[in-house]
Design an enzyme around this catalytic site. Structure first.
Site, mmCIF file in Angstrom:
data_model
loop_
_atom_site.group_PDB
_atom_site.id
_atom_site.type_symbol
_atom_site.label_atom_id
_atom_site.label_comp_id
_atom_site.label_asym_id
_atom_site.label_seq_id
_atom_site.Cartn_x
_atom_site.Cartn_y
_atom_site.Cartn_z
ATOM 1 C CG HIS A 1 -0.249 -0.267 2.510
ATOM 2 N ND1 HIS A 1 0.605 0.646 3.078
ATOM 3 C CD2 HIS A 1 -0.246 -1.355 3.333
ATOM 4 C CE1 HIS A 1 1.083 0.160 4.202
ATOM 5 N NE2 HIS A 1 0.594 -1.070 4.382
ATOM 6 C CG HIS B 1 4.326 -1.659 1.962
ATOM 7 N ND1 HIS B 1 3.028 -2.088 1.972
ATOM 8 C CD2 HIS B 1 4.944 -2.321 2.972
ATOM 9 C CE1 HIS B 1 2.853 -2.990 2.926
ATOM 10 N NE2 HIS B 1 4.003 -3.143 3.564
ATOM 11 C CE LYS C 1 1.254 0.191 10.263
ATOM 12 N NZ LYS C 1 0.960 -0.936 11.165
ATOM 13 C CB SER D 1 -1.139 -5.391 4.874
ATOM 14 O OG SER D 1 0.015 -4.844 4.284
#
Ligand code: PAF
Length: 293
Positions: free
Chosen positions: A47, A50, A161, A198
Site C-alpha cells: 500500500h 510501503h 509505524k 495491510s
C-alpha cells in the site's frame, strides 16, 4: 532461478527472483557495477505506506523489494494463512515507483529442513507487542537477517509505524555488526488519520470508522503532553477514554515508553513513545506517536 522478467516503462527490466542463491549473485553483480542497493523488506499486500518507503531510496540507487509472508513471526491463531497475498499486483506497484527487483523467496527456501538458528534481541522485545506475541520479534529479527544476507543491501528502509520492530532491527544491526545502514520513514496515514496497514483491509466499514479513534487518542494525548502533562498514567488514561468510547475496540495495550529502551516510564523526562495495539474484529492495529522532550 529468475522466474520472470518484466519490461519497465523506461525500458529497463524488473526481475522477480525466488531463489536465495540467485538473489545473492544478482546483488553481487549490482554491487560490482558500483551501485548502492536499497532494500525495502515487506510481506507484500503493498500500500501507499510501503511505496513511501520505496520512494526513500536515493537517486540512482538500486531498489530491491522483498516480499515474503514470514511464518515464524506469526503466533498460533494469528492471520498467517489468511494474510493477503497478491504478487502480481505488488509487482505493478513496485514497478510504479521505479523498483528494479523483487525478491520473493518461498518458505522452504527460507526455512530448510532442520532449520534451528534464530536471532533473539533480548530486552526491547519484552514490552509492548512482545507481551502478547512472545515469539514475534525473534521471527522478525531472524527473517530480516536472512533477507540482508540474501539481498546484500547497503541500506534498508523500515517504517516508524512498527516502532518496536524498527528498534529491534537497529539493535540487531548494531549488535551483530551488519555492514549496512537502517533508514526509517514516518508513518503514512489515510486522509482521515488511520495509519496505513495491510491489515486495514480486514476492517468492516463500522470497524474502520471506530479505528479512527486510535489516531484521535494519540493526537489528543500529545496535545495534553504539549500542554504540560508529563505523567504517563494521565496520558494513557486520556487515550484509554477516547478509544474505550468505541464499542468495537478491544484494547490490547496503550503505553508510554522510553523511546530508546522501550521500558515503561512514569514521567516523560526523555524522548518517549506512546504506543498502542487495539483489535477491531479480526484486525489487530498498532500505532504510535513520539513525545519529544
Ligand atoms: O514489517 C514487515 O512487513 C515485516 O515484519 C518484515 C520486516 C518484512 C519481516 O517479515
Amino acid at each position: 532461478m529468475v522466474l520472470f522478467v518484466q519490461t519497465l516503462v523506461n525500458g529497463q527490466l524488473m526481475k522477480i527472483i525466488h531463489s536465495i542463491k540467485q538473489m545473492q549473485s544478482f546483488s553481487e553483480s549490482v554491487r560490482r557495477e558500483g551501485k548502492k542497493i536499497a532494500l525495502v523488506p515487506t510481506m507484500g499486500s503493498l500500500h501507499e505506506g510501503h511505496l513511501s518507503l520505496m520512494r526513500k531510496k536515493a537517486g540512482e540507487d538500486f531498489l530491491i523489494v522483498s516480499i515474503f509472508v514470514n511464518p515464524t513471526q506469526f503466533g498460533q491463531g494469528e492471520d498467517y494463512e489468511g494474510y493477503p497475498r497478491d504478487l502480481e499486483n505488488d509487482a505493478k506497484l513496485v514497478e510504479s515507483v521505479g523498483g528494479e527487483c523483487i525478491f520473493a523467496p518461498d518458505v522452504v527456501g527460507m526455512y530448510p529442513e532442520f532449520f534451528q538458528t534464530t536471532i533473539k534481541v533480548a530486552y526491547i522485545t519484552k514490552n509492548l507487542c512482545g507481551i502478547s506475541r512472545p515469539a514475534h520479534f525473534e521471527g522478525v529479527a531472524t527473517v530480516v537477517a536472512k533477507l540482508f544476507l540474501a539481498a546484500k543491501p547497503h541500506y534498508a528502509i523500515f517504517g516508524e509505524k512498527d516502532f518496536q520492530q524498527l528498534m529491534v532491527i537497529k539493535r540487531m544491526v548494531k549488535d551483530l555488526n551488519f555492514d549496512l545502514e537502517i533508514v526509517s520513514a514516518p508513518i503514512v496515514r489515510e486522509n482521515d488519520g488511520l495509519a496505513m496497514s495491510s491489515r486495514n483491509r480486514y476492517l468492516s466499514p463500522e470497524e474502520r470508522k471506530a479505528a479512527l479513534s486510535l489516531f484521535r487518542a494519540l493526537i489528543e494525548s500529545r496535545k495534553l503532553y504539549d500542554a504540560g502533562q508529563l505523567d504517563a498514567d494521565a496520558l494513557i488514561e486520556h487515550a484509554y477514554k477516547i478509544i474505550r468510547s468505541e464499542k468495537l475496540a478491544r484494547i490490547e495495550y496503550i503505553k508510554v515508553c522510553d523511546a530508546e529502551t522501550l521500558e515503561d516510564i512514569k514521567t516523560v523526562s526523555r524522548n518517549a513513545v506512546m504506543a498502542l495495539a487495539v483489535h477491531f474484529g479480526r484486525a489487530r492495529l498498532i500505532d504510535n506517536i513520539v513525545l519529544r522532550v
